[in-house]
Design an enzyme around this catalytic site. Structure first.
Site, PDB file in Angstrom:
ATOM      1  N   HIS A 275      -6.462   6.059 -87.997  1.00  0.00           N
ATOM      2  CA  HIS A 275      -5.903   6.289 -89.334  1.00  0.00           C
ATOM      3  C   HIS A 275      -4.667   5.387 -89.448  1.00  0.00           C
ATOM      4  CE1 HIS A 275      -8.488   9.716 -90.095  1.00  0.00           C
ATOM      5  NE2 HIS A 275      -8.132  10.257 -88.949  1.00  0.00           N
TER       6      HIS A 275
ATOM      7  N   GLU B 156     -12.547   7.473 -87.097  1.00  0.00           N
ATOM      8  CA  GLU B 156     -12.056   8.064 -88.357  1.00  0.00           C
ATOM      9  C   GLU B 156     -11.280   7.025 -89.152  1.00  0.00           C
ATOM     10  OE1 GLU B 156     -10.021  11.812 -87.714  1.00  0.00           O
ATOM     11  OE2 GLU B 156     -11.387  12.377 -86.090  1.00  0.00           O
TER      12      GLU B 156
ATOM     13  N   ASP C  82      -9.436   4.759 -91.559  1.00  0.00           N
ATOM     14  CA  ASP C  82      -8.984   4.552 -92.932  1.00  0.00           C
ATOM     15  C   ASP C  82      -7.704   3.736 -92.859  1.00  0.00           C
ATOM     16  OD1 ASP C  82      -7.205   6.680 -92.203  1.00  0.00           O
ATOM     17  OD2 ASP C  82      -8.226   8.111 -93.496  1.00  0.00           O
TER      18      ASP C  82
HETATM   19  C1  XIL Z   1      -9.346  16.456 -91.740  1.00  0.00           C
HETATM   20  C2  XIL Z   1     -10.336  16.592 -92.889  1.00  0.00           C
HETATM   21  O1  XIL Z   1     -10.596  15.305 -93.413  1.00  0.00           O
HETATM   22  C3  XIL Z   1      -9.748  17.484 -93.963  1.00  0.00           C
HETATM   23  O2  XIL Z   1     -10.728  17.783 -94.963  1.00  0.00           O
HETATM   24  C4  XIL Z   1      -9.252  18.799 -93.353  1.00  0.00           C
HETATM   25  O3  XIL Z   1      -8.586  19.556 -94.347  1.00  0.00           O
HETATM   26  C5  XIL Z   1      -8.313  18.533 -92.190  1.00  0.00           C
HETATM   27  O4  XIL Z   1      -8.959  17.710 -91.240  1.00  0.00           O
HETATM   28  N1  XIL Z   1      -8.075  14.046 -87.433  1.00  0.00           N
HETATM   29  C6  XIL Z   1      -9.300  14.643 -87.237  1.00  0.00           C
HETATM   30  C7  XIL Z   1     -10.071  15.131 -88.417  1.00  0.00           C
HETATM   31  O5  XIL Z   1      -9.810  14.650 -86.115  1.00  0.00           O
HETATM   32  O6  XIL Z   1     -10.839  16.278 -88.105  1.00  0.00           O
HETATM   33  C8  XIL Z   1      -9.170  15.427 -89.578  1.00  0.00           C
HETATM   34  O7  XIL Z   1      -9.991  15.750 -90.693  1.00  0.00           O
HETATM   35  C9  XIL Z   1      -8.276  14.249 -89.871  1.00  0.00           C
HETATM   36  C10 XIL Z   1      -7.396  13.939 -88.694  1.00  0.00           C
END
Ligand code: XIL
Length: 302
Positions: free
Chosen positions: A206, A235, A237
């Protein structure tokens, strides 16, 4: 390839997205998800609070909806996540000690058994290290059961689903010079040395102003891979917009493709409006489902 999934497959990789099950009835969303991606992560539906809302009473309908949609559409599934300090049901939040340790192991066993044969890789443990310069474990009820809670979770997951790859997943382990990265690396090296079952490391990735894409990201991917594990971007973004954002997406893809054991990339949502970031435009499709500059840069780099 003319889609992200097809382009990634040309080098033997996958390209995935997080999916929120309740959005699959949105035809714009479902059309993009089905067309572009070859790997699916349930954004919330396989987490502890979703799958075991009351201790010993499991609820798999929301997770199954996503797994079934993936199977029907020829996509693989990353399981997310079996053991985590966050999104615990209240019964688990209130537990400690050996009772919590056993409850966690029972959860790992039951969920991994339910999905046995359907999961490409499980994020067995998520976010177990602290931010900042210490390299310490994150304090949590699970951590307070003893340092070995992580390896115990991995052993339980292996026993329940021997066919799934087992990953450690975290954020802020992208920058090779950060203490948190080194701590995760040391743990994986130790697991490999002692025969604790681990197959992969997930870098959430992220990226934003506080945790920007680091110039040494490729070094980090290479270093984990050199321990004998696959690495996956789990993940992704990237905060920003326009050409600058597109350039960063391109660099991330180029870094993964430069590392043979970096075998997949997942973005954390489909459209900007689907992002967990309440503000910002960190994804590959705009709120109307149009392809952004970041999309074209990503496709071109694959
Ligand atoms: C986030 C989801 O995107 C949201 O919808 C939820 O409210 C909170 O969790 N790290 C992770 C993910 O491993 O599971 C998280 O996802 C974002 C950060």
């Amino acid at each position: 390839g003319s889609t992200l999934g097809d382009a990634a497959a040309e080098s033997g990789r996958y390209f995935g997205t997080a999916i929120a099950g309740y959005k699959l009835s949105d035809s714009v969303y479902e059309t993009i998800a089905n067309r572009e991606f070859s790997m699916i992560t349930a954004e919330n539906e396989m987490k502890i609070d979703a799958t075991e809302p009351q201790q010993g009473q499991f609820s798999f309908s929301a997770g199954d909806q996503i797994a079934d949609w993936a199977a029907q559409n020829g996509k693989q599934v990353r399981g997310h996540t079996l053991a985590w300090h966050s999104q615990q049901p209240s019964w688990m939040q209130n537990m400690e000690g050996s009772a919590l340790r056993q409850a966690m192991l029972d959860h790992v066993t039951q969920v991994a058994t339910h999905y046995r044969g359907q999961i490409y890789a499980w994020d067995v443990v998520n976010e177990a290290f602290a931010d900042g310069g210490t390299g310490a474990r994150r304090d949590s009820n699970l951590q307070r059961t003893g340092d070995d809670w992580i390896e115990a979770a991995f052993r339980a997951a292996r026993a329940a689903d021997p066919g799934a790859k087992l990953c450690y997943n975290d954020y802020n382990i992208d920058n090779w010079s950060w203490a948190k990265t080194q701590a995760a690396y040391d743990m994986v090296a130790d697991f490999k040395a002692r025969g604790v079952p681990i197959d992969c490391v997930g870098l959430q990735s992220h990226f934003n102003s506080g945790s920007p894409y680091p110039a040494n990201y490729r070094t980090t991917l290479e270093s984990f891979a050199a321990l004998g594990v696959d690495v996956q971007i789990t993940e992704l973004d990237i905060e920003g917009s326009g050409q600058q954002q597109a350039d960063t997406y391109r660099q991330v893809v180029e870094d993964c493709l430069a590392v043979s054991r970096c075998n997949g990339i997942t973005v954390w949502g489909v459209r900007d409006s689907d992002s967990w970031r309440s503000s910002g435009t960190p994804l590959l499709f705009d709120g109307n489902g149009n392809k952004k500059e970041a999309y074209y840069a990503t496709l071109d780099a694959l």
